[in-house]
Design a protein around this motif. Structure first.
Motif, PDB file in Angstrom:
ATOM      1  N   TYR A  93      -4.213   4.321  -0.224  1.00  0.00           N
ATOM      2  CA  TYR A  93      -3.363   3.461  -1.035  1.00  0.00           C
ATOM      3  C   TYR A  93      -3.658   3.678  -2.518  1.00  0.00           C
ATOM      4  O   TYR A  93      -4.787   3.991  -2.910  1.00  0.00           O
ATOM      5  CB  TYR A  93      -3.588   1.989  -0.692  1.00  0.00           C
ATOM      6  N   GLY A 104      -1.244  -1.297  -4.065  1.00  0.00           N
ATOM      7  CA  GLY A 104      -1.722  -1.216  -2.693  1.00  0.00           C
ATOM      8  C   GLY A 104      -3.229  -1.097  -2.620  1.00  0.00           C
ATOM      9  O   GLY A 104      -3.867  -1.689  -1.744  1.00  0.00           O
ATOM     10  N   GLU A 133       1.986   3.445   5.363  1.00  0.00           N
ATOM     11  CA  GLU A 133       3.070   2.713   4.728  1.00  0.00           C
ATOM     12  C   GLU A 133       4.330   2.660   5.589  1.00  0.00           C
ATOM     13  O   GLU A 133       5.192   1.835   5.367  1.00  0.00           O
ATOM     14  CB  GLU A 133       3.406   3.355   3.377  1.00  0.00           C
TER      15      GLU A 133
END
Length: 298
Positions: free
Chosen positions: A92, A96, A123
């Motif tokens: 990430y 994120g 994701e």
């Protein structure tokens, strides 16, 4: 030892590079939450993700983009414990990465966390995904004509239990509605980093659930729950999935679902999802359909 989370075979190059850079043994954890073909994932993972993460978002009427990271955090922490690892890693970036670090600090503060460029984050999930060329949930070309389609979603105490009269799990409801709503071009929006995120099935279920709540909840409860829904979504966006406040709000949302049962008809067309009329078993008032909204009649 480092445990690196990723998706499918795409994580192998990142794992090899991380091992070379750190000199540590790197164990990969493949996470498939319904956004990829079955190889590399499991039906158990997908069902648990749908029930433990997607359903709370539906009941809180929250079309948030970040639902995968809490599941990945828990899986990574568990894997690290089993392997005796002291460090976990993920792919990430930006917001994120902030969410991930906050989540890991809440569930396993003793573990060190690394953000690894090039490691594909989880994701793509049953809930939603970043739109890329060749996506298996096909979106129509701009201007392409599609006939309007109706769908009926049935809820029992806030849980979607049937689509067009056929019994489904939460995971199966999302699968079916992902295909049908995507074919109508519905469910896409821009994220804060400029990418296009698609959650077609989630949009249908949240729209239906919100409409049914408007028909079944006592007015003061409905008003307060709208405030709770906004706070719930803010906490999740800020990486506070595991916070005490989020936990308390979860309890309130679940308690408020007792009366949220019935059918909702929706129209899918031209990139939009419209609730036509909820057919609830225990209405709090009489509701009639108006274009684009539902209005109460005294």
């Amino acid at each position: 030892m480092i445990v690196l989370a990723g998706t499918g075979g795409e994580v192998a190059p990142a794992a090899a590079k991380l091992a070379e850079e750190t000199g540590a043994e790197v164990v990969t954890l493949v996470v498939d939450l319904g956004g990829h073909p079955p190889a590399g994932g499991s039906n158990h993972d997908t069902a648990a993700f749908a029930d433990d993460h997607c359903l709370p978002a539906i009941q809180a009427n929250a079309l948030v983009t970040g639902l995968a990271w809490p599941a990945v955090v828990r899986r990574l922490a568990d894997a690290a414990r089993r392997c005796g690892a002291t460090t976990v890693a993920h792919g990430y970036a930006g917001r994120g990465a902030h969410r991930f670090a906050a989540g890991l600090a809440a569930v396993a503060p003793d573990l060190r966390v690394l953000a690894v460029p090039g490691a594909p984050p989880a994701e793509r999930t049953l809930w939603g995904y970043v739109v890329e060329p060749g996506d298996r949930w096909r979106f129509p070309a701009e201007g392409e004509f599609l006939a309007p389609e109706e769908v009926t979603v049935t809820f029992d105490a806030g849980v979607p239990v049937a689509v067009d009269g056929e019994t489904v799990s939460v995971a199966e409801a999302l699968r079916r509605l992902n295909r049908r709503a995507a074919a109508q071009g519905a469910g896409k929006h821009r994220t804060e980093d400029g990418r296009t995120f698609a959650a077609p099935g989630a949009l249908v279920l949240v729209t239906a659930h919100r409409a049914l709540e408007s028909a079944t909840l006592e007015p003061e409860l409905a008003r307060f729950k709208r405030q709770v829904d906004r706070e719930w979504a803010t906490l999740v966006r800020d990486g506070q999935w595991f916070s005490p406040l989020k936990h308390a709000l979860d309890s309130f949302v679940v308690e408020a679902q007792e009366a949220v049962s019935g059918d909702v008809r929706l129209l899918l067309h031209d990139g939009r999802v419209t609730a036509l009329e909820p057919r609830d078993a225990r209405p709090a008032a009489e509701y009639v359909a108006r274009p684009g909204k539902i209005t109460a009649q005294a």
